[in-house]
Design a protein around this motif. Sequence first.
Motif, PDB file in Angstrom:
ATOM      1  N   GLN A  99       7.095 -13.086   0.519  1.00  0.00           N
ATOM      2  CA  GLN A  99       6.996 -12.983   1.972  1.00  0.00           C
ATOM      3  C   GLN A  99       7.771 -11.780   2.512  1.00  0.00           C
ATOM      4  N   GLU A 100       8.931 -11.499   1.954  1.00  0.00           N
ATOM      5  CA  GLU A 100       9.691 -10.322   2.386  1.00  0.00           C
ATOM      6  C   GLU A 100       8.911  -9.045   2.111  1.00  0.00           C
ATOM      7  N   GLN A 101       8.209  -9.004   0.989  1.00  0.00           N
ATOM      8  CA  GLN A 101       7.384  -7.836   0.688  1.00  0.00           C
ATOM      9  C   GLN A 101       6.235  -7.721   1.682  1.00  0.00           C
ATOM     10  N   VAL A 102       5.597  -8.844   2.005  1.00  0.00           N
ATOM     11  CA  VAL A 102       4.530  -8.851   3.009  1.00  0.00           C
ATOM     12  C   VAL A 102       5.072  -8.394   4.360  1.00  0.00           C
ATOM     13  N   ASP A 103       6.313  -8.764   4.662  1.00  0.00           N
ATOM     14  CA  ASP A 103       6.943  -8.397   5.933  1.00  0.00           C
ATOM     15  C   ASP A 103       7.399  -6.936   5.964  1.00  0.00           C
ATOM     16  N   GLY A 104       7.193  -6.201   4.872  1.00  0.00           N
ATOM     17  CA  GLY A 104       7.465  -4.771   4.861  1.00  0.00           C
ATOM     18  C   GLY A 104       8.777  -4.338   4.261  1.00  0.00           C
ATOM     19  N   TYR A 105       9.539  -5.258   3.703  1.00  0.00           N
ATOM     20  CA  TYR A 105      10.820  -4.877   3.094  1.00  0.00           C
ATOM     21  C   TYR A 105      10.562  -4.242   1.735  1.00  0.00           C
ATOM     22  N   VAL A 106      11.384  -3.254   1.417  1.00  0.00           N
ATOM     23  CA  VAL A 106      11.201  -2.481   0.189  1.00  0.00           C
ATOM     24  C   VAL A 106      12.575  -2.146  -0.394  1.00  0.00           C
ATOM     25  N   LEU A 107      12.683  -2.190  -1.703  1.00  0.00           N
ATOM     26  CA  LEU A 107      13.935  -1.851  -2.381  1.00  0.00           C
ATOM     27  C   LEU A 107      13.899  -0.370  -2.751  1.00  0.00           C
ATOM     28  N   LEU A 108      14.683   0.411  -2.050  1.00  0.00           N
ATOM     29  CA  LEU A 108      14.604   1.867  -2.144  1.00  0.00           C
ATOM     30  C   LEU A 108      15.071   2.428  -3.477  1.00  0.00           C
ATOM     31  N   CYS A 109      15.850   1.667  -4.236  1.00  0.00           N
ATOM     32  CA  CYS A 109      16.347   2.163  -5.529  1.00  0.00           C
ATOM     33  C   CYS A 109      15.260   2.231  -6.590  1.00  0.00           C
ATOM     34  N   ILE A 110      14.182   1.477  -6.426  1.00  0.00           N
ATOM     35  CA  ILE A 110      13.113   1.463  -7.424  1.00  0.00           C
ATOM     36  C   ILE A 110      11.744   1.753  -6.825  1.00  0.00           C
ATOM     37  N   ALA A 111      11.685   2.076  -5.529  1.00  0.00           N
ATOM     38  CA  ALA A 111      10.414   2.286  -4.827  1.00  0.00           C
ATOM     39  C   ALA A 111       9.972   3.738  -4.878  1.00  0.00           C
TER      40      ALA A 111
ATOM     41  N   ASP B 230       0.824  -1.210   0.000  1.00  0.00           N
ATOM     42  CA  ASP B 230       0.000   0.000   0.000  1.00  0.00           C
ATOM     43  C   ASP B 230       0.855   1.256   0.000  1.00  0.00           C
ATOM     44  N   ALA B 231       2.073   1.140   0.483  1.00  0.00           N
ATOM     45  CA  ALA B 231       2.924   2.313   0.675  1.00  0.00           C
ATOM     46  C   ALA B 231       3.778   2.653  -0.536  1.00  0.00           C
ATOM     47  N   PHE B 232       4.064   1.680  -1.401  1.00  0.00           N
ATOM     48  CA  PHE B 232       5.009   1.895  -2.502  1.00  0.00           C
ATOM     49  C   PHE B 232       4.526   1.271  -3.797  1.00  0.00           C
ATOM     50  N   THR B 233       4.899   1.910  -4.906  1.00  0.00           N
ATOM     51  CA  THR B 233       4.832   1.269  -6.208  1.00  0.00           C
ATOM     52  C   THR B 233       6.280   1.166  -6.680  1.00  0.00           C
ATOM     53  N   TYR B 234       6.509   0.321  -7.677  1.00  0.00           N
ATOM     54  CA  TYR B 234       7.857   0.092  -8.178  1.00  0.00           C
ATOM     55  C   TYR B 234       7.948   0.404  -9.662  1.00  0.00           C
ATOM     56  N   ARG B 235       9.127   0.851 -10.095  1.00  0.00           N
ATOM     57  CA  ARG B 235       9.407   1.050 -11.522  1.00  0.00           C
ATOM     58  C   ARG B 235       9.330  -0.270 -12.269  1.00  0.00           C
ATOM     59  N   ARG B 236       9.797  -1.310 -11.607  1.00  0.00           N
ATOM     60  CA  ARG B 236       9.788  -2.675 -12.149  1.00  0.00           C
ATOM     61  C   ARG B 236       9.617  -3.602 -10.964  1.00  0.00           C
TER      62      ARG B 236
END
Length: 130
Positions: free
Chosen positions: A94-106, A80-86
Amino acid sequence: MTSHDVTLEWTDGSTQTITVDENESVLDAAQRAGARLPYDCRKGTCITCVGRLLALEGEEAADESAEGGTERPPDADAADAFTYRRAPAALTDQEQVDGYVLLCIAHPQSDCRIEVGPRVRAEVGDSPWA
């Protein structure tokens, strides 16, 4: 142009709030603001720039866990907090569900708080592409 305030929280207790424009990644905005974040590929495949969503705008602050880490509130959903370029290829579902996000594309979709630093990277482990 829409923008969101993203507060970066390091595990040593320091914080920095940056403004991220709608077509800008968190990493790009952090660099523009002089915040030092680790990165490598800038394509979402290496996991170096990983952060962990702590809270969305308007949520209660996260509680400290018994182990000394910071726990996300149950409704803080990175989807809900981020969209990604790709697609974030270096993160599992599961990592995404756990809240991890890749800041270079978020790209943030609301104001939020993100934990950053080596401990967050260590929690995720190695990239599946390594």
